[in-house]
Design a protein around this motif. Sequence first.
Motif, PDB file in Angstrom:
ATOM      1  N   ALA A  34      14.270 -13.983 -39.777  1.00 44.60           N
ATOM      2  CA  ALA A  34      12.913 -14.166 -39.277  1.00 44.60           C
ATOM      3  C   ALA A  34      11.908 -13.477 -40.199  1.00 44.60           C
ATOM      4  O   ALA A  34      10.812 -13.992 -40.449  1.00 44.60           O
ATOM      5  CB  ALA A  34      12.807 -13.602 -37.858  1.00 44.60           C
ATOM      6  N   ASP A  35      12.307 -12.307 -40.755  1.00 45.39           N
ATOM      7  CA  ASP A  35      11.403 -11.575 -41.650  1.00 45.39           C
ATOM      8  C   ASP A  35      11.099 -12.365 -42.914  1.00 45.39           C
ATOM      9  O   ASP A  35      10.032 -12.225 -43.509  1.00 45.39           O
ATOM     10  CB  ASP A  35      12.035 -10.234 -42.051  1.00 45.39           C
ATOM     11  N   ILE A  36      12.100 -13.165 -43.340  1.00 50.23           N
ATOM     12  CA  ILE A  36      11.925 -13.889 -44.598  1.00 50.23           C
ATOM     13  C   ILE A  36      11.140 -15.175 -44.386  1.00 50.23           C
ATOM     14  O   ILE A  36      10.327 -15.572 -45.207  1.00 50.23           O
ATOM     15  CB  ILE A  36      13.302 -14.203 -45.200  1.00 50.23           C
ATOM     16  N   ASP A  41       1.562 -12.205 -42.545  1.00 52.25           N
ATOM     17  CA  ASP A  41       0.547 -11.863 -41.548  1.00 52.25           C
ATOM     18  C   ASP A  41       0.900 -12.352 -40.143  1.00 52.25           C
ATOM     19  O   ASP A  41       0.042 -12.418 -39.278  1.00 52.25           O
ATOM     20  CB  ASP A  41      -0.826 -12.421 -41.986  1.00 52.25           C
ATOM     21  N   ALA A  42       2.180 -12.706 -39.912  1.00 53.03           N
ATOM     22  CA  ALA A  42       2.582 -13.169 -38.582  1.00 53.03           C
ATOM     23  C   ALA A  42       2.467 -12.032 -37.572  1.00 53.03           C
ATOM     24  O   ALA A  42       2.756 -10.882 -37.878  1.00 53.03           O
ATOM     25  CB  ALA A  42       4.021 -13.680 -38.619  1.00 53.03           C
ATOM     26  N   THR A  43       2.019 -12.383 -36.374  1.00 52.31           N
ATOM     27  CA  THR A  43       1.905 -11.354 -35.332  1.00 52.31           C
ATOM     28  C   THR A  43       3.267 -11.122 -34.686  1.00 52.31           C
ATOM     29  O   THR A  43       4.196 -11.915 -34.869  1.00 52.31           O
ATOM     30  CB  THR A  43       0.925 -11.803 -34.231  1.00 52.31           C
ATOM     31  N   GLU A  44       3.346 -10.012 -33.916  1.00 53.77           N
ATOM     32  CA  GLU A  44       4.599  -9.671 -33.252  1.00 53.77           C
ATOM     33  C   GLU A  44       5.010 -10.775 -32.269  1.00 53.77           C
ATOM     34  O   GLU A  44       6.191 -11.072 -32.127  1.00 53.77           O
ATOM     35  CB  GLU A  44       4.428  -8.320 -32.531  1.00 53.77           C
ATOM     36  N   VAL A  45       4.014 -11.400 -31.609  1.00 54.12           N
ATOM     37  CA  VAL A  45       4.312 -12.454 -30.636  1.00 54.12           C
ATOM     38  C   VAL A  45       4.942 -13.650 -31.337  1.00 54.12           C
ATOM     39  O   VAL A  45       5.957 -14.198 -30.902  1.00 54.12           O
ATOM     40  CB  VAL A  45       3.019 -12.889 -29.905  1.00 54.12           C
ATOM     41  N   GLU A  46       4.361 -14.012 -32.484  1.00 53.43           N
ATOM     42  CA  GLU A  46       4.906 -15.134 -33.253  1.00 53.43           C
ATOM     43  C   GLU A  46       6.331 -14.822 -33.711  1.00 53.43           C
ATOM     44  O   GLU A  46       7.209 -15.682 -33.700  1.00 53.43           O
ATOM     45  CB  GLU A  46       4.026 -15.408 -34.494  1.00 53.43           C
ATOM     46  N   ALA A  49       8.731 -15.176 -30.892  1.00 56.53           N
ATOM     47  CA  ALA A  49       8.924 -16.594 -30.583  1.00 56.53           C
ATOM     48  C   ALA A  49       9.883 -17.227 -31.591  1.00 56.53           C
ATOM     49  O   ALA A  49      10.776 -17.997 -31.212  1.00 56.53           O
ATOM     50  CB  ALA A  49       7.574 -17.316 -30.610  1.00 56.53           C
ATOM     51  N   ALA A  50       9.689 -16.856 -32.860  1.00 61.05           N
ATOM     52  CA  ALA A  50      10.548 -17.418 -33.899  1.00 61.05           C
ATOM     53  C   ALA A  50      11.989 -16.975 -33.691  1.00 61.05           C
ATOM     54  O   ALA A  50      12.925 -17.773 -33.790  1.00 61.05           O
ATOM     55  CB  ALA A  50      10.061 -16.979 -35.276  1.00 61.05           C
ATOM     56  N   ILE A  51      12.168 -15.680 -33.386  1.00 57.97           N
ATOM     57  CA  ILE A  51      13.512 -15.152 -33.179  1.00 57.97           C
ATOM     58  C   ILE A  51      14.194 -15.877 -32.021  1.00 57.97           C
ATOM     59  O   ILE A  51      15.361 -16.241 -32.101  1.00 57.97           O
ATOM     60  CB  ILE A  51      13.448 -13.620 -32.923  1.00 57.97           C
ATOM     61  N   ARG A  52      13.396 -16.124 -30.941  1.00 60.23           N
ATOM     62  CA  ARG A  52      13.972 -16.816 -29.786  1.00 60.23           C
ATOM     63  C   ARG A  52      14.350 -18.255 -30.149  1.00 60.23           C
ATOM     64  O   ARG A  52      15.425 -18.725 -29.816  1.00 60.23           O
ATOM     65  CB  ARG A  52      12.989 -16.807 -28.609  1.00 60.23           C
ATOM     66  N   SER A  53      13.449 -18.938 -30.863  1.00 62.49           N
ATOM     67  CA  SER A  53      13.716 -20.351 -31.150  1.00 62.49           C
ATOM     68  C   SER A  53      14.900 -20.502 -32.101  1.00 62.49           C
ATOM     69  O   SER A  53      15.585 -21.514 -32.096  1.00 62.49           O
ATOM     70  CB  SER A  53      12.474 -21.037 -31.711  1.00 62.49           C
TER      71      SER A  53
END
Lengths: 324, 297
Positions: A34-36, A41-46, A49-53
Amino acid sequence: MTVFLIRRLLQTLAVLFAVSLVVFVGLYAVGNPADILLPDDATEVERQAAIRSLGLDQPLIVQYGLFLKNALSGDLGRSFVYNEPSIKLILARFPATLELALSALFIAMVLGFPLGLYAGLHPGTRMERAIMTGSILGFSLPNFWQGLMLILIFSIGLGWLPSSGRGQTGSLFGIETSFATWDGIRHLILPATNLALFKLALVIRLTRAQVRETMPLDFVKFGRARGLTERRIVGVHVAKTIAAPIVTVIGMELGSVIAFAVVTESIFAWPGMGKLIIDSINRLDRPVVAAYLLVITFLFILINLVVDLLYTALDPRVRLGGKS
Amino acid sequence: MTEEAVPAPSRWRPVWQEFCESKTAVLALWICSLMLLAAVFGPWIAPQNPYDLTQISFFDSRLPPFSTSPDGPYYLLGTDNQGRDMYSAMLYGLRTSLLVGVSSGVLAIILGVSLGLVAAYAGGGVDALIMRIVDFMLGFPTILVALMMLAILGQGVEKVILALVVVQWAYFARAVRATALSERNKEYIEAARSLGLSHTRIVFGHLAPNCMPPVIVIGTMQVASAISAEATLSFLGLGLPITEPSLGLLISNGFNVMLAGLYWISVFPGLLLLTLIFAINIVGDRLREVLNPRNAK
């Protein structure tokens, strides 16, 4: 025979299971994709969400169970980078790799057979020593550096051949291939030569050994007694006898050539499986890496099985099943 | 791995004499020794420490071979992108390449020889199990297994060494087992047994020394192939980290600027690597001829 096949099948499954476990756990111990994938500038919420998806918030054992369940139905996960099924990505690139590997084996045979034949027929001559020392040079030459030198000489220096990509492919008998266009063939020459030189030494040494084993045999003496020319004896009768085992052994090298294509593809930017795996490792695209490792393990188990069966077919002294 | 040929015990003397009959092999052994010395004493020979940022000057970057910088230093083999003296960088690279090649070779010998001896001496189920694993390992190309392991483990000197040991030990195990099987039934083993020596002592004290010839040959060749494999992996970006550049990594760095015509950054480390591997292989090939009992005069 049946017992042998069943046993091999069970072994194959066990190995694939072990490899899948090692690959899965091993790959998930490095970094967080997800970090890569996310912009800086992604927010913590985004991020969450990415980690979940991507399913990265589940415990490892659950992720592995899901991975295994999907793998059994032919789904080895979607690439994080391309967002396409990873197995599809890999298989789509397989023809390019196969084309490269087959061309390389062909070049190795065409160059190596005459050299090995000469060395075998003229033992102790200066030329024979030169060929044999040359073959040591051949397998000492690091493959990747040899590729760089080909680019330096033929692309940068002389400007004769392109150094990267596959060029224009065309359709030949319904198969997408570089052989169909002149541009494709021009792109193929350097990478195929690079990969061929890696096996050239083997072809030379094998041919030489076969010739030296065959020349003292009775049928060669009979040929001479019949008054056949030396040219005909070697060109027809000896060549025919040694061709089959040489072609078989070289054919068995196909797997190792496909594995080594990783290096060639990276140097010449050849769009095959090998370049995909290196790119995926560097981008931490885990599903693709995991799928590649499983596919290649499966491929090799298959190749080794065929090799074993071929050996039995060629040499009845080898018995399958029995002791092993 | 070249020291084995030095005639310490008297039983190696004829071997050494026969080895010297080939001038090419002697020359190759000289080259190997020279490289080993250059690697060991590299930091003292090198004009600069190429990884000490205070010693390199960015203004001297990309100088062709045989240039003298306006500030004074002379660059025999040119400089790279960061102004590093290529000659010094190659000495340091040679050191890393040899370190990885030799240490993985030695560890693989220890592991492979032990398992091969145990397999031959114990026989039965232990033998079957070990040889099954050996066959399985040998069924996969070296580069592929190393690549798989490094894809999982990540970069690092000890990880590369580990990967190379894993891909190499099986060659030694197979060769040693074959020799040990024929040695096992000889009188001296029986004598050792009847003396009531322990299994460990018989295997490692009596059996092992008599299985060494094939190990020496394969060991030499495997060190060459390990050096080559490490260079390849580092070139692909999977082997050593940027902070520990081997010859392979130097070549890789040069590749990126080669298209701009800066050929020397890639060509010289490559030539050094080629010479090293070629020389080791020549020595190995000669050892094979000399140590092969079938070729005995």
